[in-house]
Design a protein around this motif. Structure first.
Motif, PDB file in Angstrom:
ATOM      1  N   ARG A 103       0.834  -1.216   0.000  1.00 33.24           N
ATOM      2  CA  ARG A 103       0.000   0.000   0.000  1.00 33.24           C
ATOM      3  C   ARG A 103       0.858   1.252   0.000  1.00 33.24           C
ATOM      4  O   ARG A 103       0.550   2.229  -0.692  1.00 33.24           O
ATOM      5  N   GLU A 149       0.886   4.101  -2.966  1.00 31.47           N
ATOM      6  CA  GLU A 149       0.702   5.538  -2.738  1.00 31.47           C
ATOM      7  C   GLU A 149       1.855   6.344  -3.335  1.00 31.47           C
ATOM      8  O   GLU A 149       1.651   7.398  -3.928  1.00 31.47           O
ATOM      9  N   LYS A 150       3.069   5.829  -3.172  1.00 31.39           N
ATOM     10  CA  LYS A 150       4.240   6.513  -3.729  1.00 31.39           C
ATOM     11  C   LYS A 150       4.154   6.558  -5.253  1.00 31.39           C
ATOM     12  O   LYS A 150       4.401   7.597  -5.868  1.00 31.39           O
ATOM     13  N   LYS A 161       1.466   6.362  -7.056  1.00 32.15           N
ATOM     14  CA  LYS A 161       0.359   7.246  -7.438  1.00 32.15           C
ATOM     15  C   LYS A 161       0.821   8.700  -7.422  1.00 32.15           C
ATOM     16  O   LYS A 161       0.531   9.468  -8.344  1.00 32.15           O
TER      17      LYS A 161
END
Length: 100
Positions: free
Chosen positions: A39, A43-44, A46
């Motif tokens: 996760r 996020e990184k 994204k």
């Protein structure tokens, strides 16, 4: 000569279940750790994608402006097709411009 007693069978079964439960709990904890890492990586990635998209949009807009400006002015090129310096413009800037 008789086989193991009922108590021994139940105790052995209980130990097998206890060991299996411990392995499954360890697997669960490892899976939770892996999920958290995945996760975080998602996020990184994204955030990186958003930043790259913004850069691409900026460059597309910038190049479109350069092409529009170039269409309004005449560009002189040498025999190799390299743009020559326009009046008031450095040769290097003309060579590396975004337009055609």
């Amino acid at each position: 000569g008789e086989g193991p007693s009922m108590l021994e069978i139940v105790v052995a079964q209980r130990e097998r279940f206890r060991n299996k439960t411990e392995r499954l709990e360890e697997d669960l904890e490892q899976s939770k750790t892996d999920l958290g890492a995945a996760r975080g990586e998602a996020e990184k990635l994204k955030a990186d994608n958003v930043a790259l998209y913004e850069k691409i949009r900026f460059l597309q807009g910038y190049c479109s402006k350069q092409v529009a400006q170039a269409a309004q002015s005449k560009i002189t090129v040498d025999q190799d097709g390299v743009p020559l310096a326009a009046p008031g413009q450095a040769g290097k800037a003309a060579r590396y411009s975004c337009g055609p």
